[in-house]
Design a protein around this motif. Structure first.
Motif, PDB file in Angstrom:
ATOM      1  N   ARG A  57      51.163  43.823 161.935  1.00 44.24           N
ATOM      2  CA  ARG A  57      52.478  44.464 161.837  1.00 44.24           C
ATOM      3  C   ARG A  57      53.567  43.412 161.670  1.00 44.24           C
ATOM      4  O   ARG A  57      54.480  43.572 160.855  1.00 44.24           O
ATOM      5  CB  ARG A  57      52.756  45.319 163.081  1.00 44.24           C
ATOM      6  CG  ARG A  57      52.140  46.702 163.051  1.00 44.24           C
ATOM      7  CD  ARG A  57      52.745  47.612 164.103  1.00 44.24           C
ATOM      8  NE  ARG A  57      52.511  47.118 165.453  1.00 44.24           N
ATOM      9  CZ  ARG A  57      51.441  47.387 166.182  1.00 44.24           C
ATOM     10  NH1 ARG A  57      50.486  48.171 165.690  1.00 44.24           N
ATOM     11  NH2 ARG A  57      51.324  46.913 167.410  1.00 44.24           N
ATOM     12  N   ARG A  58      53.479  42.347 162.457  1.00 44.28           N
ATOM     13  CA  ARG A  58      54.504  41.306 162.387  1.00 44.28           C
ATOM     14  C   ARG A  58      54.496  40.590 161.045  1.00 44.28           C
ATOM     15  O   ARG A  58      55.549  40.203 160.520  1.00 44.28           O
ATOM     16  CB  ARG A  58      54.288  40.290 163.512  1.00 44.28           C
ATOM     17  CG  ARG A  58      54.591  40.828 164.901  1.00 44.28           C
ATOM     18  CD  ARG A  58      54.166  39.844 165.965  1.00 44.28           C
ATOM     19  NE  ARG A  58      54.493  40.325 167.303  1.00 44.28           N
ATOM     20  CZ  ARG A  58      54.041  39.762 168.417  1.00 44.28           C
ATOM     21  NH1 ARG A  58      53.248  38.701 168.351  1.00 44.28           N
ATOM     22  NH2 ARG A  58      54.383  40.252 169.590  1.00 44.28           N
ATOM     23  N   ARG A  59      53.321  40.392 160.480  1.00 44.70           N
ATOM     24  CA  ARG A  59      53.183  39.600 159.261  1.00 44.70           C
ATOM     25  C   ARG A  59      53.427  40.418 157.998  1.00 44.70           C
ATOM     26  O   ARG A  59      53.949  39.900 157.003  1.00 44.70           O
ATOM     27  CB  ARG A  59      51.782  38.985 159.223  1.00 44.70           C
ATOM     28  CG  ARG A  59      51.497  38.129 158.001  1.00 44.70           C
ATOM     29  CD  ARG A  59      50.204  37.354 158.160  1.00 44.70           C
ATOM     30  NE  ARG A  59      49.054  38.223 158.425  1.00 44.70           N
ATOM     31  CZ  ARG A  59      48.290  38.759 157.478  1.00 44.70           C
ATOM     32  NH1 ARG A  59      48.567  38.542 156.209  1.00 44.70           N
ATOM     33  NH2 ARG A  59      47.267  39.512 157.796  1.00 44.70           N
ATOM     34  N   LEU A  60      53.048  41.695 158.014  1.00 48.04           N
ATOM     35  CA  LEU A  60      53.009  42.476 156.783  1.00 48.04           C
ATOM     36  C   LEU A  60      54.035  43.596 156.694  1.00 48.04           C
ATOM     37  O   LEU A  60      54.293  44.097 155.602  1.00 48.04           O
ATOM     38  CB  LEU A  60      51.612  43.096 156.612  1.00 48.04           C
ATOM     39  CG  LEU A  60      50.441  42.121 156.472  1.00 48.04           C
ATOM     40  CD1 LEU A  60      49.113  42.879 156.509  1.00 48.04           C
ATOM     41  CD2 LEU A  60      50.560  41.325 155.182  1.00 48.04           C
ATOM     42  N   LEU A  61      54.611  44.024 157.826  1.00 49.58           N
ATOM     43  CA  LEU A  61      55.376  45.260 157.852  1.00 49.58           C
ATOM     44  C   LEU A  61      56.787  45.070 158.387  1.00 49.58           C
ATOM     45  O   LEU A  61      57.012  44.345 159.359  1.00 49.58           O
ATOM     46  CB  LEU A  61      54.662  46.303 158.715  1.00 49.58           C
ATOM     47  CG  LEU A  61      53.267  46.723 158.251  1.00 49.58           C
ATOM     48  CD1 LEU A  61      52.548  47.472 159.354  1.00 49.58           C
ATOM     49  CD2 LEU A  61      53.375  47.582 156.997  1.00 49.58           C
ATOM     50  N   GLY A  62      57.723  45.756 157.737  1.00 49.91           N
ATOM     51  CA  GLY A  62      59.068  45.924 158.261  1.00 49.91           C
ATOM     52  C   GLY A  62      59.341  47.404 158.420  1.00 49.91           C
ATOM     53  O   GLY A  62      58.821  48.223 157.652  1.00 49.91           O
ATOM     54  N   PHE A  63      60.153  47.763 159.414  1.00 49.93           N
ATOM     55  CA  PHE A  63      60.414  49.165 159.700  1.00 49.93           C
ATOM     56  C   PHE A  63      61.915  49.429 159.720  1.00 49.93           C
ATOM     57  O   PHE A  63      62.687  48.664 160.311  1.00 49.93           O
ATOM     58  CB  PHE A  63      59.841  49.561 161.067  1.00 49.93           C
ATOM     59  CG  PHE A  63      58.338  49.441 161.169  1.00 49.93           C
ATOM     60  CD1 PHE A  63      57.527  50.515 160.836  1.00 49.93           C
ATOM     61  CD2 PHE A  63      57.753  48.267 161.593  1.00 49.93           C
ATOM     62  CE1 PHE A  63      56.146  50.405 160.926  1.00 49.93           C
ATOM     63  CE2 PHE A  63      56.371  48.142 161.691  1.00 49.93           C
ATOM     64  CZ  PHE A  63      55.565  49.222 161.358  1.00 49.93           C
TER      65      PHE A  63
END
Length: 249
Positions: A100-106
């Motif tokens: 989540r930290r490396r690949l995703l923004g919310f």
């Protein structure tokens, strides 16, 4: 008028390839023993790097559930999900957190800014959580991002000193601080007036154009959905349509 500057370059651009591959994905919830409720029914979906997709459909169609699965916030029940070429089933909570930290923004409908933190501190929060400290490079990047979204003058203002549209701009900068290839946005303009909604959506489109970031945006607004490059429509937990939005006459 808000002044925008070019966004920092993204290191994650590259040749077109599938960033997301779903095959036969279902999601069931236990609603009482032994009853189950199936929310998603055998979804197949592919998303290439650099797409800008509207996820549409009536309330209760499974949009938020699908977004939570894509965001590694809850597991699928059956089927398979590959993110950036890697199967996510069977990964531990710690491994999912790292991805989540490396690949995703919310970006959410409610910006979820910490009221005691300044705009700059809110933007750097993901880096602080990931590493336990803020490096000079990350602080400079946060300043650059806030400048890019037109808030270079408001670095030290707290959320209650900013308008709704400005707060959502802070949330967008926060979503980009870890340089993710994929941003998931759940009704990002749902709490804004018409003018602010149009500005925030235009900012998302500019980020996409300048950085090649992949966006999946849940929206109930047909005008915003029509400005996306692709619409995926969910109805009763199934993909009812998937293609380019209709063009205005």
């Amino acid at each position: 008028m808000t002044t925008l500057v070019p966004l920092p370059p993204s290191p994650g651009s590259g040749a077109a390839q599938n960033l997301i591959t779903l095959q036969g994905v279902t999601k069931r919830y236990h609603v009482g023993q032994p009853s189950e409720s199936e929310v998603l029914h055998g979804l197949d979906l592919q998303v290439q790097r650099g797409e800008f997709i509207a996820l549409i459909g009536p309330s209760g169609s499974g949009k938020s559930t699908l977004l939570n699965i894509l965001g590694l916030l809850e597991p699928l029940t059956s089927g398979s999900y590959q993110l950036a070429g890697e199967a996510v089933q069977g990964l531990s909570d710690a491994q999912l957190t790292l991805r989540r930290r490396r690949l995703l923004g919310f970006v959410f409908q409610f910006h979820h800014l910490l009221p005691a933190f300044s705009a700059l501190e809110n933007v750097t929060l993901p880096a602080l959580m990931a590493e336990g400290h803020i490096s000079a490079r990350e602080e400079e990047r946060a300043r650059s991002l806030l400048d890019a979204v037109g808030l270079g003058h408001a670095l030290h203002k707290r959320p209650n000193e900013l308008s709704g549209g400005m707060q959502q701009r802070v949330a967008i900068a926060r979503a980009l601080i870890m340089e993710p290839p994929l941003v998931l946005a759940d009704e990002p303009t749902g709490n804004l007036d018409t003018a602010s909604s149009s500005e925030v959506f235009a900012l998302l489109r500019r980020i996409h154009a300048e950085r090649g970031t992949t966006f999946i945006v849940v929206t109930h607004d047909p005008r915003l959905a029509a400005r996306c490059d692709r619409q995926v429509e969910l109805v009763d937990g199934r993909i009812a349509s998937d293609g380019n939005p209709p063009q205005e006459a």
